[in-house]
Design an enzyme around this catalytic site. Structure first.
Site, PDB file in Angstrom:
ATOM      1  N   CYS B 129      45.045 -34.538  13.957  1.00  0.00           N
ATOM      2  CA  CYS B 129      44.239 -34.810  15.155  1.00  0.00           C
ATOM      3  C   CYS B 129      43.130 -35.796  14.807  1.00  0.00           C
ATOM      4  O   CYS B 129      42.306 -35.523  13.938  1.00  0.00           O
ATOM      5  CB  CYS B 129      43.634 -33.535  15.716  1.00  0.00           C
ATOM      6  N   THR B 192      48.827 -39.640  17.467  1.00  0.00           N
ATOM      7  CA  THR B 192      48.275 -40.880  18.025  1.00  0.00           C
ATOM      8  C   THR B 192      47.692 -41.782  16.939  1.00  0.00           C
ATOM      9  O   THR B 192      47.295 -41.326  15.868  1.00  0.00           O
ATOM     10  CB  THR B 192      47.179 -40.560  19.039  1.00  0.00           C
ATOM     11  N   GLY B 264      54.912 -37.468  25.546  1.00  0.00           N
ATOM     12  CA  GLY B 264      53.473 -37.337  25.771  1.00  0.00           C
ATOM     13  C   GLY B 264      53.017 -37.999  27.045  1.00  0.00           C
ATOM     14  O   GLY B 264      53.231 -37.505  28.140  1.00  0.00           O
TER      15      GLY B 264
END
Lengths: 257, 303
Positions: B129, B192, B264
């Site tokens: 994350c 990401t 996503g």
């Protein structure tokens, strides 16, 4: 909460001020469910994220919704280029709307700029029991004053530069005047500094107040937790609620101003 | 009709499509559109040991063919997840991957241990994350830390353990090999890519966290490349994700080496995206006389 996604035909388009447009969309199943204060989440063609736009009119008889928005960036610019006959891809109706108070004798609908449109469904509900106080930077941004008149509400228009309207300055001066005369409820939507000032007046005078907030959103339905709003729970502890699902309407005392 | 089912670490998926962690909450909001049983699986919102409030808004920014987010792992904590969300999800006839995270290897292990006595099907350990100050990507960008946290969680659980990798590294294959050696049953990638946007009128970053994670169609080619490299470097299954919005995109990730595909940002553009992707995959397989989705995994023919 019930909502749906679909492509709905635009039946009317009007430019109502500089870079500000009114669209009417035929979507009977959405109009049947929509409540004042809710929003629609529209996908501009060629974009990946939808744009949340508040509902400015609900007409169950014709099965239509009205939305009013200003061009703020490339996404809303793409939306503004749509025309009657085009289909609008939207998820709607979304969010937790305004609380309607059947017993209220006199309410104020405080809108700032592009925060004015969601006050119209409230004006329709309260009619002559409502006073709409609308604030704009100058005469160029003024919208929807005649719509309030048509719905029977009293309209007080304020401009910061005094270029038009009955009041030069902010919406808070006429609001304080109304509160001193006795007001059952205040509903507000607009830029954060205006909402903060309106909430301050209401909290100070013990006036019932709901505000409609805006935040950058992704899913629009409460799953992604993108549109966080700082609030206090019943114990005064900070918690992040979400504008799309818990809001966009919050009680003034809930929000951490 | 092509057979879409896949098996990963002994778990049967009716199809390879899984809404990715963070976009789908715990599923409730999307049930308004379709039955969750249509999905191959659901990766739940990242859950930590204690409740986390997340970052201050704005948490979202649109970018060309993509978006940035900096939600910051807002979640109610593992106890609330197990008590309030998991039992309901387990009735939905789809594979549930509990995505977990923590600030320390001990916290991650503690969260995994609490899931041991539940019926959750798989654990997806998030070591990538980009939006939290401790843990998160710090684990995922060092082989030593990635190995340490995977070892700790491995000891705490007998469930199939998927480790979700960060693309913000010099060599993602080195990290993948490190977590494989530490006992991971599978890897999922890519999380990401770290990005930033600035409002040039106010000179303020659009995100209050200044930086955030980039997802969406813009990152698809990066995902394809990394999945291909990792699939060739490890002997455990790879779950692919990154910018998938059509059935063809999902097929591409599987040809690169993915056994299943997470979706996503596409869920935000179109809430029906996962279902349409499943239909699109089936159409492609049928049109090309391919009997089963699993037959295309890793079948890219490199030059």
């Amino acid at each position: 909460m019930k909502y749906m996604q679909g492509s709905y035909p635009i039946v009317e388009k009007q430019a109502i001020a500089a870079d500000t447009f009114s669209f009417t969309v035929r979507c009977p199943e959405v109009a049947a469910l929509a409540k004042p204060g809710q929003f629609v989440h529209i996908l501009p063609k060629g974009y990946g994220l939808r744009r949340p736009i508040s509902i400015a009119g609900i007409d169950r008889a014709t099965g239509t919704l009205r939305i009013v928005f200003a061009i703020r960036g490339k996404g809303t610019e793409a939306l503004a280029q749509m025309n009657p006959g085009d289909d609008m891809d939207m998820i709607a109706p979304l969010g937790h709307g305004f609380t309607l108070l059947p017993e209220a004798q006199h309410v104020a609908l405080v809108g700032g700029g592009i925060g004015v449109p969601p006050m119209l469904p409230l004006a329709k509900y309260y009619g002559e029991r409502a006073t709409a106080i609308s604030g704009f930077r100058s005469f160029k941004q003024i919208i929807l004053q005649e719509d309030f008149d048509a719905l029977g509400a009293q309209a007080i228009c304020c401009t910061e530069d005094g270029s038009a309207g009955a009041v030069k300055g902010f919406v808070t001066a006429p609001l304080e005047q109304l509160i001193s005369e006795g007001l059952d409820a205040v509903y507000a939507c607009g830029p954060m500094p205006m909402l903060r000032a309106v909430a301050e007046v209401c909290l100070r005078t013990g006036t019932w107040c709901e505000v409609s907030l805006e935040e950058r959103m992704a899913c629009g339905v409460g799953a992604c937790l993108g549109c966080a709003c700082r609030t206090k729970d019943a114990n005064g502890e900070e918690q992040f609620l979400h504008v799309c699902k818990n809001g966009p309407v919050f009680k003034a005392e809930e929000v951490q101003w | 009709m092509a057979d879409l089912s896949v098996n990963i670490c002994g778990i049967d998926f009716k199809n390879p499509i899984i809404p990715a962690s963070g976009v789908f909450g715990y599923g409730h909001e999307y049930e308004e559109f379709y039955s969750l049983s249509k999905l191959g699986g659901i990766a739940t919102k990242g859950t930590t040991g204690k409740k986390r409030t997340g970052n201050i808004a704005p948490r979202i920014a649109e970018t060309p063919a993509g978006m940035l987010n900096s939600v910051g792992l807002q979640n109610p904590g593992i106890d609330a997840f197990i008590e309030k969300e998991l039992p309901y999800l387990l009735t939905k006839d789809t594979v549930i991957l509990a995505n977990i995270a923590g600030s320390t290897p001990e916290e991650c292990a503690e969260v995994a241990a609490k899931l041991e006595n539940t019926d959750v099907h798989m654990i997806e350990l998030n070591i990538s994350c980009p939006n939290v100050k401790q843990g998160g990507a710090a684990f995922g960008t060092s082989c030593v830390m990635a190995e340490q946290v995977t070892t700790a969680v491995r000891k705490a659980t007998t469930k199939p353990l998927v480790v979700k990798l960060s693309p913000n590294v010099t060599s993602i294959t080195d990290i993948a090999k490190a977590v494989e050696a530490a006992g991971a049953d599978a890897v999922s990638l890519i999380n990401t890519l770290l990005g930033m946007r600035i409002d040039i009128r106010t000179r303020r970053p659009v995100l209050h966290n200044n930086v955030g994670g980039l997802s969406g169609p813009a990152i698809l080619p990066v995902a394809v490349r990394m999945i291909w490299q990792v699939a060739n470097a490890v002997n455990i299954p790879v779950i692919g994700m990154g910018g998938v919005s059509t059935g063809e995109d999902a097929i591409e990730l599987m040809m690169a080496g993915a056994c299943a595909v997470q979706v996503g940002m596409a869920c935000f553009t179109d809430p029906y995206a996962p279902v349409k992707i499943i239909d699109g995959m089936e159409r492609f397989l049928d049109e090309n006389n391919i009997a089963a989705a699993r037959d295309i995994i890793g079948t890219v023919k490199p030059w």
